[in-house]
Design a protein around this motif. Structure first.
Motif, short mmCIF file in Angstrom:
data_model
loop_
_atom_site.label_atom_id
_atom_site.label_comp_id
_atom_site.label_asym_id
_atom_site.label_seq_id
_atom_site.Cartn_x
_atom_site.Cartn_y
_atom_site.Cartn_z
N LEU A 300 -2.60 1.55 2.59
CA LEU A 300 -3.65 0.56 2.18
C LEU A 300 -3.71 0.12 0.84
CD1 LEU A 300 -6.62 2.49 4.26
CD2 LEU A 300 -5.22 0.49 4.82
N HIS A 301 -3.03 0.87 0.20
CA HIS A 301 -2.85 0.48 -1.32
C HIS A 301 -2.26 -0.72 -1.85
CE1 HIS A 301 -4.30 4.76 -1.75
NE2 HIS A 301 -4.81 4.54 -2.87
N ASN A 302 -1.38 -1.01 -0.69
CA ASN A 302 -0.46 -2.31 -0.73
C ASN A 302 -1.24 -3.64 -0.71
OD1 ASN A 302 1.61 -0.72 -1.23
ND2 ASN A 302 2.26 -0.42 0.58
N ILE A 303 -2.36 -3.46 -0.28
CA ILE A 303 -3.34 -5.00 -0.05
C ILE A 303 -3.77 -5.07 -1.29
CG2 ILE A 303 -5.04 -5.78 1.08
CD1 ILE A 303 -4.93 -3.58 3.26
N ALA A 304 -3.11 -6.25 -2.03
CA ALA A 304 -3.61 -6.67 -3.19
C ALA A 304 -4.56 -7.80 -3.30
CB ALA A 304 -2.40 -6.84 -4.03
#
Length: 514
Positions: A300-304
């Motif tokens: 989920l941290h890759n959703i920028a």
């Protein structure tokens, strides 16, 4: 009869195409292509319209949620800033616990979003004004100026401490996360989201360190928010007919949701509470959406940035918009808005069925009109062709006696066919006149031939009588070979030959002369 004749003609000449087909088939094919293209474009435009509407609805709802988050989450930092300014200006004394508690109590009356407002000093002490059950208020503080026994008082209508409600043996504000993180950052910070055991709801703390003019720490101001207001707000949203929205942290924990599911769970023994992971939610929409996001982005941290997705959850397609929400104070959330495709596609399918029905009706009507038009055009042409064919066939047999040249082809309302029919009628009329004149001439010629034949016959009879009765010897010989073809009786008497003896012989052969 016309159709039977047309069928017979087609069987006799398989490579020839009837005029009806030439008129009907291309016209029908054009209509089929036009109707099919119209139906396809209608469906495609409907799908595009759905996507556009969903995107706009996603954006509007997400913007509404973001605006609500900004306003709601700004409140505790605004309270802390007001209190910091009051401390620096000397309007409130942090060492006067009674005055500070009443000041915090007064702020709770003005800011409905705040749950607790408090101040922790560098010695571990705390002074707090907070909300209790049923609209009541409490004041909590440690004994003395530092850490120690933690006492909860009921607050009266003027914000003064009254009876003691509860005590804890020891409390040290310096050990609390809101104190440590704020001092470490040296600026405004958000704490981690944590559950309130007494209310079974989630809360978050906004903290801010306060320094004196020399840079020494005077303490930390903090304000608590209950995230239940965000849950109530999400549940109040109208998201299509059955859409849902929820907010999650990058770690996957649920912050707030518009569903009926609570983001806080109690342990089996009932002595503690814990937060709910989205991947373990009982709501398939939340659970499968987070699973899909992790499958697609890895983490989920890759959703920028904002993402528009279409995901099949169960038997239904869902339009999803995932939007990051961040601030400079440590918040890093994801806002997810999900709208079922059925909320829109049902109307599109109804419109598509109506379009198909109208297209089929138009096609049937067009084919019927095409057939009627073809008959209207081809029937007079067929009559012309049949009349012409009959004349041509009789002409080939040199027998026009059975042909009715007096027949008149009916003139229709089409200008070109009317001209053609008039020309044909004039032609048959002229043929009739020619045949009449020819018959008259033939009759005259036959009469003349009969007269000449009768005269010739009379002449031949007179010649025959004179030939046979003549006293002179007469022979008739062929010019090409000189053979005798006729002699009179005087010749036979003079020569003594019989007629059969001289016929076909020359005079030399008979040793005779003329």
């Amino acid at each position: 009869m016309v159709l039977k004749a047309l069928s017979d003609r087609t069987r006799r000449h398989p490579k020839r195409v009837p005029l009806r087909l030439v008129l009907v088939v291309p016209f029908t094919l054009q209509v089929i292509v036009a109707v099919g293209l119209t139906g396809w474009l209608s469906f495609r435009n409907g799908q595009q319209a759905v996507n556009d509407v969903v995107n706009r609805l996603h954006s509007e709802i997400t913007n509404h949620i973001e605006e609500r988050l900004r306003n709601y989450l700004e409140t505790p930092h605004l309270i802390n800033q007001i209190n910091e300014d009051a401390i620096k200006l000397g309007q409130i004394d942090v060492s006067n616990s009674d005055a500070l508690a009443r000041h915090f109590w007064q702020q709770l009356q003005r800011f409905d979003g705040a749950y607790n407002i408090y101040f922790g000093n560098p010695q571990g002490g705390i002074i707090l004004a907070g909300r209790g059950e049923n609209g009541s208020f409490t004041i909590r503080q440690t004994e003395g100026t530092g850490s120690g026994r933690y006492i909860t008082y009921a607050a009266d209508r003027q914000g003064h401490r009254s009876e003691i409600l509860a005590t804890k043996p020891h409390f040290d504000s310096r050990m609390r996360p809101w104190f440590r993180e704020s001092v470490k950052a040296g600026d405004r910070r958000w704490s981690e989201i944590y559950p309130f055991f007494t209310t079974m709801a989630l809360g978050i703390s906004a903290s801010q360190p306060v320094y004196d003019t020399t840079g020494h720490l005077k303490g930390v101001l903090a304000t608590d928010l209950m995230l239940q207001q965000l849950v109530d707000f999400l549940r109040s949203l109208k998201i299509g007919r059955s859409g849902q929205a929820f907010i999650i942290e990058r770690s996957g924990y649920i912050v707030a949701t518009s569903t009926s599911e609570t983001p806080v769970l109690s342990t089996k023994d009932g002595k503690d509470v814990e937060r709910l992971q989205a991947s373990k939610s009982d709501v398939p929409l939340i659970r499968l959406t987070v699973q899909h996001l992790r499958d697609q982005f890895g983490d989920l941290h890759n959703i920028a940035q904002a993402q528009e997705l279409k995901v099949k959850i169960g038997q239904n397609q869902q339009f999803l918009q995932v939007t990051p929400y961040q601030d400079k104070r440590g918040l890093d959330w994801l806002i997810v808005v999900a709208i079922p495709e059925d909320d829109f596609i049902a109307q599109i399918n109804a419109n598509t069925r109506t379009t198909i029905l109208l297209c089929l009706t138009a096609l049937i009507v067009t084919i019927a009109i095409g057939i009627l038009t073809a008959n209207w055009i081809s029937r007079p042409i067929w009559r012309l062709s049949e009349a012409s064919r009959e004349i041509a066939q009789q002409a080939q047999q040199f027998d026009l006696s059975d042909v009715d040249l007096e027949q008149q082809v009916k003139i229709g309302n089409i200008v070109e066919l009317a001209v053609l029919a008039e020309s044909f009628n004039k032609m048959t009329h002229q043929l009739q006149e020619s045949f009449t004149a020819l018959e008259a001439t033939n009759d005259e010629l036959e009469e003349r031939v009969e007269q000449r034949t009768a005269a010739l016959r009379l002449s031949e009879e007179k010649f025959a009588i004179a030939f046979r009765a003549s006293p002179d010897i007469i022979t008739i010989t062929a010019l090409e070979n000189g053979k005798i073809i006729e002699v009179n009786d005087s010749f036979l008497r003079a020569t003594g030959y019989r007629r059969t003896e001289v016929m076909g012989r020359t005079t030399i052969e008979l040793n005779s002369w003329v």
